[in-house]
Design a protein around this motif. Structure first.
Motif, PDB file in Angstrom:
ATOM      1  N   SER A  53       5.748  90.596   1.830  1.00 48.18           N
ATOM      2  CA  SER A  53       6.748  89.638   2.302  1.00 48.18           C
ATOM      3  C   SER A  53       7.204  88.677   1.209  1.00 48.18           C
ATOM      4  N   HIS A  54       6.884  88.955  -0.044  1.00 51.39           N
ATOM      5  CA  HIS A  54       7.252  88.063  -1.148  1.00 51.39           C
ATOM      6  C   HIS A  54       8.761  88.167  -1.410  1.00 51.39           C
ATOM      7  N   VAL A  55       9.480  87.144  -0.992  1.00 51.90           N
ATOM      8  CA  VAL A  55      10.949  87.170  -0.988  1.00 51.90           C
ATOM      9  C   VAL A  55      11.524  87.366  -2.390  1.00 51.90           C
ATOM     10  N   LEU A  56      11.022  86.642  -3.379  1.00 50.80           N
ATOM     11  CA  LEU A  56      11.556  86.783  -4.741  1.00 50.80           C
ATOM     12  C   LEU A  56      11.408  88.213  -5.254  1.00 50.80           C
ATOM     13  N   THR A  57      10.275  88.811  -4.960  1.00 50.11           N
ATOM     14  CA  THR A  57      10.051  90.183  -5.412  1.00 50.11           C
ATOM     15  C   THR A  57      10.998  91.139  -4.697  1.00 50.11           C
ATOM     16  N   LEU A  58      11.172  90.957  -3.401  1.00 55.73           N
ATOM     17  CA  LEU A  58      12.094  91.816  -2.645  1.00 55.73           C
ATOM     18  C   LEU A  58      13.516  91.717  -3.205  1.00 55.73           C
ATOM     19  N   VAL A  59      13.955  90.496  -3.495  1.00 59.00           N
ATOM     20  CA  VAL A  59      15.309  90.302  -4.035  1.00 59.00           C
ATOM     21  C   VAL A  59      15.424  90.932  -5.417  1.00 59.00           C
ATOM     22  N   ASN A  60      14.436  90.693  -6.277  1.00 59.24           N
ATOM     23  CA  ASN A  60      14.514  91.248  -7.627  1.00 59.24           C
ATOM     24  C   ASN A  60      14.456  92.772  -7.617  1.00 59.24           C
ATOM     25  N   ASP A  88      17.302  82.247   2.524  1.00 61.68           N
ATOM     26  CA  ASP A  88      17.199  82.433   1.078  1.00 61.68           C
ATOM     27  C   ASP A  88      18.594  82.726   0.516  1.00 61.68           C
ATOM     28  N   TYR A  89      19.126  81.758  -0.220  1.00 62.10           N
ATOM     29  CA  TYR A  89      20.486  81.864  -0.738  1.00 62.10           C
ATOM     30  C   TYR A  89      20.683  83.119  -1.575  1.00 62.10           C
ATOM     31  N   THR A  90      19.749  83.395  -2.473  1.00 61.20           N
ATOM     32  CA  THR A  90      19.912  84.531  -3.379  1.00 61.20           C
ATOM     33  C   THR A  90      19.952  85.844  -2.615  1.00 61.20           C
ATOM     34  N   ALA A  91      19.096  85.998  -1.610  1.00 65.43           N
ATOM     35  CA  ALA A  91      19.104  87.229  -0.816  1.00 65.43           C
ATOM     36  C   ALA A  91      20.417  87.360  -0.060  1.00 65.43           C
ATOM     37  N   VAL A  92      20.895  86.265   0.521  1.00 70.02           N
ATOM     38  CA  VAL A  92      22.162  86.292   1.268  1.00 70.02           C
ATOM     39  C   VAL A  92      23.315  86.646   0.333  1.00 70.02           C
ATOM     40  N   PHE A  93      23.381  85.976  -0.800  1.00 70.55           N
ATOM     41  CA  PHE A  93      24.479  86.188  -1.740  1.00 70.55           C
ATOM     42  C   PHE A  93      24.449  87.614  -2.303  1.00 70.55           C
TER      43      PHE A  93
END
Length: 182
Positions: A53-60, A88-93
């Motif tokens: 569930s690590h959001v930064l890792t999922l986005v990257n 999470d702005y980065t995931a949305v964008f």
């Protein structure tokens, strides 16, 4: 080279503590900087094996997939990130960008709007959202986003040009000229 030295350090840290998500995540970041997407993917997958569930890792990881042409996997990772943190702005964008590249204009526009809500000072989601809506021929909604850009930055060249183009497309010639002259 500093980046290569960081890769060695994070690789050693990950080997010493295989459940240290930060080491795997940062190793992925370094491999991305070194333009080694396969190694970055492997590092991110290891990080996700520790914490799925690590959001930064999922986005990257989504970014890696998108850069290597696997847009379906990228979209899936962005959506997983949003299921963990809908704000999470980065995931949305990034999901908005991904959908736009796939030609899913309505979905992309919705996520650009959401990104603009999450970061009201950011002009990029407003401009890209307006461009997406213009492409979908929803000129009124596109103009609403462009007017927010001009409200944030009255002299925004991109905003004024989009406002002029949209006014022209909507048959408002005088308004188009006014925006263009500004």
């Amino acid at each position: 080279d500093v980046i290569a030295a960081k890769a060695v350090a994070f690789k050693e840290a990950a080997a010493l503590d295989p459940v240290a998500i930060e080491a795997h995540y940062n190793l992925g970041v370094v491999y991305e900087a070194l333009k080694k997407p396969m190694l970055a993917e492997r590092a991110y997958l290891r990080a996700l094996s520790v914490d799925p569930s690590h959001v930064l890792t999922l986005v990257n990881l989504g970014n890696v997939y998108e850069r290597t042409g696997n847009v379906e996997a990228a979209e899936e990772r962005y959506r997983l990130a949003l299921s963990e943190d809908p704000n999470d702005y980065t995931a949305v964008f990034n999901l908005a960008l991904c959908l736009r590249r796939q030609g899913e204009l309505e979905g992309a526009a919705g996520f650009f709007r959401r990104a603009a809500e999450l970061n009201p000072e950011a002009m990029e989601p407003l401009l890209l959202g307006a461009g997406t809506l213009r492409q979908a021929e929803d000129y009124e909604a596109a103009r609403d986003l462009v007017l927010r850009v001009i409200e944030l930055e009255p002299e925004s060249l991109a905003g004024l040009l989009q406002a002029s183009a949209l006014s022209h497309l909507m048959g408002e010639t005088e308004m188009a000229v006014t925006y263009f002259e500004r």
